[in-house]
Design an enzyme around this catalytic site. Structure first.
Site, mmCIF file in Angstrom:
data_model
loop_
_atom_site.group_PDB
_atom_site.id
_atom_site.type_symbol
_atom_site.label_atom_id
_atom_site.label_comp_id
_atom_site.label_asym_id
_atom_site.label_seq_id
_atom_site.Cartn_x
_atom_site.Cartn_y
_atom_site.Cartn_z
ATOM 1 N N ASP A 118 -1.680 1.099 1.199
ATOM 2 C CA ASP A 118 -1.491 0.411 2.136
ATOM 3 C C ASP A 118 -0.080 -0.259 1.689
ATOM 4 O OD1 ASP A 118 -3.405 0.600 4.094
ATOM 5 O OD2 ASP A 118 -4.561 -1.131 3.076
ATOM 6 N N ASP A 136 -3.327 2.798 9.906
ATOM 7 C CA ASP A 136 -3.920 1.597 10.454
ATOM 8 C C ASP A 136 -3.114 1.372 11.700
ATOM 9 O OD1 ASP A 136 -5.544 1.395 7.972
ATOM 10 O OD2 ASP A 136 -4.066 0.359 7.091
#
EC number: 3.4.23.36
Length: 171
Positions: A118, A136
């Site tokens: 991430d 995401d």
């Protein structure tokens, strides 16, 4: 173009953009050594390895948890792909394609690295939102698409008068 093809394009675009952004930021830049990169007063690029699921829940340190999450992601992607194949609208198919592409992108990370990479951190003052990636964001956009599709009026085809009763329930 059929709804299913639109969904497949969403899957492939999400998967390519997700993996390309992760590979470029991790291997093609010095982000790891020079983070955070300030993009705006409310956004940074950082490196976070998420061993859990959404919002860092259910962190998995061992191999069993890692592969269980990969299996769950692949099973979800398969089930949603079947739904996408049967989708009656382009919006529904694209929404499902975004979710499938995001699930596959994160499953690839988890299988290859043991965690999901991430890198986008949104914040304002002392408030901090979770760190996320393209996969995401695609999953969130897909869920929004599912909600919008569910709010649309349904197009019902006239029922066929197979029994010859004018569509009335039989006694």
């Amino acid at each position: 173009m059929t709804a299913f093809r639109s969904g497949l394009i969403a899957v492939l675009a999400t998967l390519v953009l997700d993996q390309a952004s992760k590979l470029w930021l991790y291997f093609g830049t010095d982000l790891v050594m020079t983070q955070p990169w300030r993009l705006a007063p409310f956004a940074d690029f950082v490196v976070v390895w998420n061993r859990g699921v959404s919002y860092g829940l259910f962190q998995q340190e061992g191999g069993f948890g890692r592969w269980l999450l990969v299996a769950v992601s692949l099973a979800a992607a398969f089930g949603l792909s079947v739904w996408m194949y049967r989708a009656g609208s382009r919006l529904l198919a694209v929404a499902l394609g975004l979710i499938v592409g995001g699930a596959l992108g994160n499953a690839i990370d988890r299988a290859a690295y043991g965690a999901v990479f991430d890198f986008v951190h949104l914040h304002a003052g002392t408030w901090s939102w979770y760190v996320f990636n393209v996969a995401d964001a695609a999953i969130v956009a897909g869920v929004i698409g599912l909600i919008l599709d569910s709010l649309r009026p349904t197009q019902r085809s006239p029922s066929r008068d197979v029994a010859g009763n004018g569509g009335r329930p039989q006694a």
